[in-house]
Design a protein around this motif. Structure first.
Motif, PDB file in Angstrom:
ATOM      1  N   TRP A 256       0.861  -1.184   0.000  1.00  0.00           N
ATOM      2  CA  TRP A 256       0.000   0.000   0.000  1.00  0.00           C
ATOM      3  C   TRP A 256       0.892   1.227   0.000  1.00  0.00           C
ATOM      4  O   TRP A 256       1.648   1.439   0.956  1.00  0.00           O
ATOM      5  CB  TRP A 256      -0.872  -0.042   1.247  1.00  0.00           C
ATOM      6  CG  TRP A 256      -1.858   1.057   1.446  1.00  0.00           C
ATOM      7  CD1 TRP A 256      -2.656   1.639   0.516  1.00  0.00           C
ATOM      8  CD2 TRP A 256      -2.178   1.675   2.703  1.00  0.00           C
ATOM      9  NE1 TRP A 256      -3.457   2.585   1.100  1.00  0.00           N
ATOM     10  CE2 TRP A 256      -3.181   2.631   2.440  1.00  0.00           C
ATOM     11  CE3 TRP A 256      -1.726   1.502   4.009  1.00  0.00           C
ATOM     12  CZ2 TRP A 256      -3.738   3.423   3.446  1.00  0.00           C
ATOM     13  CZ3 TRP A 256      -2.262   2.283   5.015  1.00  0.00           C
ATOM     14  CH2 TRP A 256      -3.260   3.231   4.740  1.00  0.00           C
ATOM     15  N   ILE A 257       0.866   1.995  -1.071  1.00  0.00           N
ATOM     16  CA  ILE A 257       1.599   3.260  -1.099  1.00  0.00           C
ATOM     17  C   ILE A 257       0.737   4.266  -0.343  1.00  0.00           C
ATOM     18  O   ILE A 257      -0.121   4.941  -0.920  1.00  0.00           O
ATOM     19  CB  ILE A 257       1.894   3.712  -2.539  1.00  0.00           C
ATOM     20  CG1 ILE A 257       2.606   2.597  -3.312  1.00  0.00           C
ATOM     21  CG2 ILE A 257       2.737   4.984  -2.532  1.00  0.00           C
ATOM     22  CD1 ILE A 257       3.896   2.106  -2.684  1.00  0.00           C
ATOM     23  N   SER A 258       0.954   4.343   0.955  1.00  0.00           N
ATOM     24  CA  SER A 258       0.008   5.035   1.828  1.00  0.00           C
ATOM     25  C   SER A 258       0.227   6.545   1.865  1.00  0.00           C
ATOM     26  O   SER A 258      -0.547   7.249   2.541  1.00  0.00           O
ATOM     27  CB  SER A 258       0.069   4.456   3.248  1.00  0.00           C
ATOM     28  OG  SER A 258       1.388   4.447   3.754  1.00  0.00           O
ATOM     29  N   GLU A 259       1.245   7.040   1.179  1.00  0.00           N
ATOM     30  CA  GLU A 259       1.370   8.474   0.928  1.00  0.00           C
ATOM     31  C   GLU A 259       2.047   8.714  -0.413  1.00  0.00           C
ATOM     32  O   GLU A 259       3.109   8.138  -0.681  1.00  0.00           O
ATOM     33  CB  GLU A 259       2.172   9.189   2.026  1.00  0.00           C
ATOM     34  CG  GLU A 259       1.447   9.383   3.336  1.00  0.00           C
ATOM     35  CD  GLU A 259       2.228  10.276   4.300  1.00  0.00           C
ATOM     36  OE1 GLU A 259       3.054  11.090   3.815  1.00  0.00           O
ATOM     37  OE2 GLU A 259       2.020  10.145   5.509  1.00  0.00           O
ATOM     38  N   PHE A 260       1.447   9.538  -1.235  1.00  0.00           N
ATOM     39  CA  PHE A 260       2.068  10.120  -2.419  1.00  0.00           C
ATOM     40  C   PHE A 260       1.193  11.294  -2.824  1.00  0.00           C
ATOM     41  O   PHE A 260       0.055  11.419  -2.368  1.00  0.00           O
ATOM     42  CB  PHE A 260       2.199   9.096  -3.559  1.00  0.00           C
ATOM     43  CG  PHE A 260       1.020   9.047  -4.491  1.00  0.00           C
ATOM     44  CD1 PHE A 260       1.094   9.628  -5.747  1.00  0.00           C
ATOM     45  CD2 PHE A 260      -0.176   8.437  -4.109  1.00  0.00           C
ATOM     46  CE1 PHE A 260       0.001   9.603  -6.612  1.00  0.00           C
ATOM     47  CE2 PHE A 260      -1.268   8.403  -4.961  1.00  0.00           C
ATOM     48  CZ  PHE A 260      -1.177   8.996  -6.224  1.00  0.00           C
ATOM     49  N   ASP A 261       1.717  12.188  -3.648  1.00  0.00           N
ATOM     50  CA  ASP A 261       0.891  13.287  -4.140  1.00  0.00           C
ATOM     51  C   ASP A 261       1.624  14.037  -5.246  1.00  0.00           C
ATOM     52  O   ASP A 261       2.728  13.676  -5.650  1.00  0.00           O
ATOM     53  CB  ASP A 261       0.488  14.250  -3.006  1.00  0.00           C
ATOM     54  CG  ASP A 261       1.664  14.999  -2.391  1.00  0.00           C
ATOM     55  OD1 ASP A 261       2.752  15.035  -2.998  1.00  0.00           O
ATOM     56  OD2 ASP A 261       1.493  15.570  -1.294  1.00  0.00           O
ATOM     57  N   GLY A 262       0.982  15.058  -5.732  1.00  0.00           N
ATOM     58  CA  GLY A 262       1.565  15.994  -6.680  1.00  0.00           C
ATOM     59  C   GLY A 262       0.879  17.325  -6.496  1.00  0.00           C
ATOM     60  O   GLY A 262      -0.289  17.387  -6.090  1.00  0.00           O
ATOM     61  N   SER A 263       1.602  18.408  -6.765  1.00  0.00           N
ATOM     62  CA  SER A 263       1.058  19.745  -6.558  1.00  0.00           C
ATOM     63  C   SER A 263       0.479  20.300  -7.849  1.00  0.00           C
ATOM     64  O   SER A 263       0.995  20.041  -8.947  1.00  0.00           O
ATOM     65  CB  SER A 263       2.156  20.683  -6.053  1.00  0.00           C
ATOM     66  OG  SER A 263       1.708  22.017  -6.026  1.00  0.00           O
ATOM     67  N   LYS A 264      -0.571  21.093  -7.699  1.00  0.00           N
ATOM     68  CA  LYS A 264      -1.175  21.758  -8.859  1.00  0.00           C
ATOM     69  C   LYS A 264      -0.160  22.650  -9.570  1.00  0.00           C
ATOM     70  O   LYS A 264      -0.231  22.856 -10.790  1.00  0.00           O
ATOM     71  CB  LYS A 264      -2.368  22.577  -8.402  1.00  0.00           C
ATOM     72  CG  LYS A 264      -3.135  23.257  -9.533  1.00  0.00           C
ATOM     73  CD  LYS A 264      -4.337  24.010  -8.991  1.00  0.00           C
ATOM     74  CE  LYS A 264      -5.104  24.706 -10.113  1.00  0.00           C
ATOM     75  NZ  LYS A 264      -6.269  25.460  -9.594  1.00  0.00           N
ATOM     76  N   GLY A 265       0.812  23.159  -8.833  1.00  0.00           N
ATOM     77  CA  GLY A 265       1.803  24.042  -9.416  1.00  0.00           C
ATOM     78  C   GLY A 265       3.030  23.357  -9.953  1.00  0.00           C
ATOM     79  O   GLY A 265       3.984  24.028 -10.388  1.00  0.00           O
ATOM     80  N   ASP A 266       3.053  22.026  -9.954  1.00  0.00           N
ATOM     81  CA  ASP A 266       4.240  21.307 -10.430  1.00  0.00           C
ATOM     82  C   ASP A 266       4.493  21.560 -11.910  1.00  0.00           C
ATOM     83  O   ASP A 266       3.558  21.590 -12.728  1.00  0.00           O
ATOM     84  CB  ASP A 266       4.075  19.803 -10.206  1.00  0.00           C
ATOM     85  CG  ASP A 266       4.347  19.386  -8.769  1.00  0.00           C
ATOM     86  OD1 ASP A 266       4.894  20.211  -8.014  1.00  0.00           O
ATOM     87  OD2 ASP A 266       4.000  18.249  -8.397  1.00  0.00           O
TER      88      ASP A 266
END
Length: 519
Positions: A256-266
């Motif tokens: 389970w990759i229990s944290e990841f994300d990406g920013s709207k400003g990337d």
């Protein structure tokens, strides 16, 4: 709260990783000043948490309880929350988990226990995996998982994150982000099979050896976003993905990759990493949780969340037309893969006893050989492998599944009673006909006894002897994996069971394994 839960559902989510601190459990100060949810003013923090849990599960969202920190403060760095026993004892931490698991036992929507967030080095000490000391995360996680399953809720999934950081975060000093690499050598075995899930965190700004910091605490190793797509996939496989994608090994389990994300400003490398990460999750069919669902910032271009609420009451979503992440998130949420009821696969479990008993049986007496180090399989598995030294074993449910006759007791054998001389010149401890081995015990590396259980189907066919006194005697397929790295091993085939262990007179090491066919 009702609006939040409604909006979570509208995104297409099916579960929420819900953080708590250990301090929250015992904090009796009444909550004040809630304007959007005034009915919760006067409640304790734990009672507010209760409301959140039941609001989510009542709407059909699964909840994974996440022990994020010891103290009620933001994390993560040198903040006093690095270890599960930072600011508290291991016993207190385990007891808190048993308390919460019992508290929500009757809510079927509470499905998991994420035991601790991002275990990492403090200013003096590294966490480790399998050393048997006060900073051994593998031992602590197994202890907590087993207590939850035995004493609170046998249905919970036990989520165990890897090691988030070891070493001094300075160029020129050894340092790394091991995550789940140690699991290949030393995997967790719980008292209930198929309840283990490993977890990992991936962000573009961290790396296999990079702290993720900028400025103070930064190292000059590559971040994930600096790697090519091919190297990103390879690194994430080595750190975590291999656990789920390598079948038929003692360490094989869901990830389970229990944290990841990406920013709207990337833009640039960050944007490319995020798109690659979505592809990776889909390709490897890994489960995931996004951090965070709701933003705590109000900068439109530095928004890492799926949802953001402005002070004027307006709502922003990752699916708004001006958010480039939306199509990729939709692609992830709609991806195929393994869902619903799936076909069972055979499983393998590693036993590990150098530092303490690894007694994974619920039905066998806890101290079935007093004074000896005891290794025993989960009740739905049987012993098929031993090591000559190192106090390790291998269990499986292959071919037969649960073989133990319900209502019967385990039997310890610590004297010779073989049906045939299957290891001439050696002392042989053998299960009676109709029984199979579920465990064995040792004094150091020397055999003390074996533990046998009554077979549900007739067992007692002619057998064969495997020797591990000079090298490995294992199936050519490699099934089960290397459960005793660096030591000689003997392992029965998947359609066999272990019926006895032989050793040289005077209390020697396990030198031979007697395997009998299940068919």
């Amino acid at each position: 709260m009702e609006t939040l839960v409604h909006d979570f559902k509208a995104l297409g989510l099916n579960s929420v990783r819900l953080p708590f601190s250990n301090q929250m459990i015992r904090d009796t100060r009444p909550v004040k000043g809630l304007t959007a949810n005034p009915g919760m003013n006067g409640l304790t923090p734990l009672e507010v948490f209760d409301n959140a849990v039941h609001a989510l599960t009542g709407a059909g969202l699964a909840v994974i309880l996440n022990n994020h920190s010891t103290s009620t403060r933001w994390c993560c760095g040198l903040d006093g929350n690095e270890f599960w026993n930072s600011g508290q004892s291991t016993d207190q931490w385990v007891n808190d988990w048993v308390f919460l698991a019992e508290r929500y036992k009757n809510d079927p929507g509470v499905v998991g226990a994420d035991l601790r967030n991002e275990v990492r080095r403090d200013s003096l000490y590294d966490p480790n995996w399998g050393w048997g000391n006060n900073t051994d995360w593998e031992a602590a996680a197994e202890l907590a998982g087993n207590r939850i399953l035995k004493d609170a809720n046998p249905n919970l999934l036990i989520m165990i994150e890897g090691l988030n950081w070891q070493g001094i975060p300075l160029d020129g000093f050894p340092h790394e982000r091991p995550i789940l690499k140690p699991v290949r050598v030393n995997s967790v075995t719980l008292v209930r099979s198929h309840k283990l899930v490993y977890a990992a965190h991936f962000y573009g700004f961290i790396g296999p050896n990079h702290t993720g910091a900028s400025g103070m605490g930064e190292t000059h190793d590559p971040r994930f976003r600096d790697l090519s797509r091919e190297d990103q996939f390879r690194a994430m496989d080595e750190l975590a993905g291999y656990v789920a994608t390598t079948p038929d090994q003692h360490f094989t389990a869901p990830v389970w990759i229990s944290e990841f994300d990406g920013s709207k400003g990337d833009v640039g490398k960050d944007k490319a990493w995020f798109e690659n990460m979505i592809d990776y999750l889909i390709d490897r069919d890994l489960d995931f949780a996004w951090w965070p669902i709701v933003s705590f910032r109000h900068d439109d271009q530095d928004d890492w969340s799926l949802l953001r609420y402005d002070t004027d009451g307006s709502r922003h979503s990752v699916f708004d037309s001006d958010d480039w992440r939306g199509p990729h998130v939709r692609r992830l949420l709609s991806a195929g893969g393994m869902t619903g009821q799936t076909d069972p696969v055979r499983s393998w479990s590693m036993l590990y006893g150098p530092h303490s008993d690894d007694n994974a049986s619920l039905r066998a007496a806890n101290d079935w050989d007093p004074g000896a180090r005891k290794l025993a399989c989960p009740d739905d598995q049987r012993l098929v492998g031993i090591s000559n030294k190192g106090q390790r074993g291998l269990c499986t449910d292959a071919t037969q599944g649960d073989l133990w006759t319900p209502g019967t007791e385990a039997t310890m054998v610590n004297r010779e009673q073989p049906t045939t001389d299957w290891a001439p010149g050696l002392t042989k401890y053998q299960c009676p006909d109709g029984q199979f081995m579920i465990g064995y015990s040792l004094h150091g590396d020397n055999l003390s006894a074996i533990l046998c259980a009554q077979g549900l189907v007739p067992v007692g066919a002619p057998g064969r002897t495997l020797w591990d006194d000079r090298g490995d005697s294992r199936p050519a397929s490699g099934e089960g994996g290397d459960y005793a790295s660096g030591y000689s091993k003997a392992q029965c085939d998947a359609d066999e069971y272990a019926a006895g262990i032989a050793f040289r007179s005077g209390g020697g090491r396990p030198d031979a394994l007697y395997c009998r066919s299940l068919r």
